[in-house]
Design an enzyme around this catalytic site. Sequence first.
Site, short mmCIF file in Angstrom:
data_model
loop_
_atom_site.label_atom_id
_atom_site.label_comp_id
_atom_site.label_asym_id
_atom_site.label_seq_id
_atom_site.Cartn_x
_atom_site.Cartn_y
_atom_site.Cartn_z
N HIS A 338 124.82 -62.42 -25.12
CA HIS A 338 124.85 -63.64 -24.30
C HIS A 338 125.69 -63.29 -23.08
O HIS A 338 126.92 -63.28 -23.18
CB HIS A 338 125.50 -64.80 -25.06
CG HIS A 338 124.74 -65.24 -26.28
ND1 HIS A 338 125.32 -65.34 -27.52
CD2 HIS A 338 123.45 -65.61 -26.43
CE1 HIS A 338 124.41 -65.75 -28.39
NE2 HIS A 338 123.27 -65.93 -27.75
N PHE A 558 130.30 -60.27 -26.26
CA PHE A 558 130.41 -59.38 -27.43
C PHE A 558 129.45 -59.80 -28.54
O PHE A 558 129.74 -59.64 -29.72
CB PHE A 558 131.84 -59.34 -28.00
CG PHE A 558 132.92 -59.19 -26.98
CD1 PHE A 558 133.06 -58.02 -26.26
CD2 PHE A 558 133.82 -60.22 -26.73
CE1 PHE A 558 134.07 -57.87 -25.33
CE2 PHE A 558 134.83 -60.09 -25.79
CZ PHE A 558 134.96 -58.92 -25.08
N HIS A 559 128.30 -60.36 -28.14
CA HIS A 559 127.33 -60.82 -29.13
C HIS A 559 126.13 -59.88 -29.19
O HIS A 559 124.98 -60.31 -29.17
CB HIS A 559 126.87 -62.25 -28.79
CG HIS A 559 127.96 -63.26 -28.88
ND1 HIS A 559 127.86 -64.55 -28.38
CD2 HIS A 559 129.20 -63.19 -29.42
CE1 HIS A 559 128.98 -65.21 -28.60
NE2 HIS A 559 129.82 -64.40 -29.23
N SER A 560 126.40 -58.59 -29.27
CA SER A 560 125.32 -57.60 -29.33
C SER A 560 124.42 -57.88 -30.52
O SER A 560 124.91 -58.09 -31.63
CB SER A 560 125.93 -56.21 -29.53
OG SER A 560 126.85 -55.93 -28.51
#
Length: 626
Positions: A338, A558-560
């Site tokens: 995101h 940090f929403h890989s």
Amino acid sequence: MFWPKPSLRDRHRPPLVIKALTPRLSSISSEMAAPHSIEPEYDLVFAGGGTAACVTASRLAKAFPNLSILVLESGPTTEGKKEHIQPGQFPVHLPPTSKTMTVTTSKPSKHVADREIEIRGGHCVGGGSSVNWMYYNRPSKSDFDDWVTQYGNEGWSSKELIPLLEKAETYECAPQPADSWLRRPVESLFLEVGPKVDKYRPLGTEGNDFTANSLNKYCNMPKWVSSNGRRSDVPHHYVYGKGLSNLHVKDGCLVNRVIVEDGVATGVEYLFDKRIYEGAPQDKHVVKARKLVVLGAGAMGNPLILERSGIGRKDILERAGIPLVCELPGVGANYQDHSVWVTPYIVDDSCESMNKLWRGDADTWAKAGEQWEKDGSGILGTSSLEIAIKLRPLDHEVADLGPEFQPVWDEFYANKPDKPLIWVCLMVGLPADQSAMPPLNFIITANSLNYPVSRGHQHIASADPYDKPDFQCGFISHPADLAAHRWGYKKSHEVTRRMACFRGALGPAHPAYPSGSAAAAQIAETGPAPIDAPDVTYSAADDEAIDACIRNSISTTFHSLGTCAMKPREKGGVVDNKLNVYGIKNLKVADVSIPPQNVHSNTYSLAVVIGEKAAVIIAEELGGSL
Ligand SMILES: Cc1cc2nc3c(=O)[nH]c(=O)nc-3n(C[C@H](O)[C@H](O)[C@H](O)COP(=O)(O)OP(=O)(O)OC[C@H]3O[C@@H](n4cnc5c(N)ncnc54)[C@H](O)[C@@H]3O)c2cc1C
């Protein structure tokens, strides 16, 4: 949520590193030569001991006491360590020297002003759950249902997944007591001003109920923090001290590859991670899995393990000199996050904030520590992420997003009323190095894009497990994503600039409008605008300045996710709906690398529900149930 690196033409900005906090990181022994003794064989072997893996492994260990389970995690253990327990300490994991996070650097791209964007991920037992920012956000129903209707994944509908998420939930989202530090005045101000500025978006009570009811309302949001002020991480709640003698979690063990014999995964090859156990011999060991190997190394780790095992795109394996075991072109493709645009503001001193704590002020640390020890309250007992609005353009607003966005709206959003476009949250502090900044009081708003169209990839560059990967985050490579960020910024800025505590936008992080424009005059203001002031009008040149600023500042939440997508093989899928890797027996993937399509929410809840679902699937295959 963000840790932006200055662009090449923006070097004057201070390097964003919390130097003052770095010494608080626990030091990790570098003297042990052979840190663990590991049996040659277990029933199940997990590669990666992060959020989802710890959930799955612990559920199975409890349900099947005779099953031996090994979890190999490359990062350090987190048991009992304050930096993994006290919520307010979350920024200590962010500096580049951190051993509890990995930094993966995206190659420069013209879409982000030729910057190298750094994406962090958890690198410790518990993975992201042990270091993240604890914002609790649930996906929408249609996020799960799309996985069934669009990608054929029977068993993954909202009807099946929501009960599993609720089973895992232990957070408390009851109204906070009046004397709580939670919902500080500045946050109340945002919730109060928002509905006054935008008559279509009222105050809401529940920001997290899986449906369209949560959208377009200014809401309190829950956190993964318990009422005694402890981080709700996975290991302290599922693993440590739970009496699971058949579950063996070993830290500092880097999985190199899966051993595949005649199309069957029979174990993994690992070595002791020299970043954790410095000086440990670097020879490789094999541990056998009698029943199953499960990859839980996350969206960044799994594609690398698969490719080093000979499973992936042919040309990538050839380039790295790895013999092909199974051609699976979807491995490492479809990378999503995101993307977020973080905009800092200066506020007056009436706003109690996290800034002093995060600047390393000794007195603030001492007082906050004392209070936390007493009853878990105070600024060390919160992550300071408590409020948000999930913005979805109303029908009359869609045209404002421009022609690049319209087809995306028509195809993706129009018939899914529970899908927000942008979520805006406010943080009462600036979690970055402020050493080169004046000691002012800062807050940030963060505008995150829920379903970016842009895609990236994560691949190996060589066969060496310590080598930097070939990573591209792909941020705003699609023009619709740029349009969405531009719109979200304008909306949230209208609220922030009217808050009574507002004392100006932190210049370099906001657009450099052409002089003489209305937007340029507004951005120079150093006090709050009246509630009934007209909204800022933006010229085409102003929009260009906004776009330039987005390209210069866009960063990661940090929403890989999505690099081992659960979808049909011929459409680039890596796993089927039972999480089996196509073409290989006894090999599953279970973490946020499997979503075929993004969810709107922060991804901790997603990782937990995938972990729970994986446990159900594996339990059934073992002939039992949970
Ligand atoms: C800084 C940060 C802030 C975040 N903030 C929030 C938030 O506020 N709210 C929210 O909902 N989500 C947040 N997230 C996202 C969320 O925490 C993650 O999406 C989630 O934890 C991912 O779970 P996972 O199981 O897929 O992977 P992870 O939890 O990342 O676990 C993967 C594990 O595998 C290990 N590993 C990787 N490669 C290997 C290998 N070769 N051998 C052995 N082990 C390996 C890693 O060290 C890691 O521990 C944040 C994440 C970060 C990093």
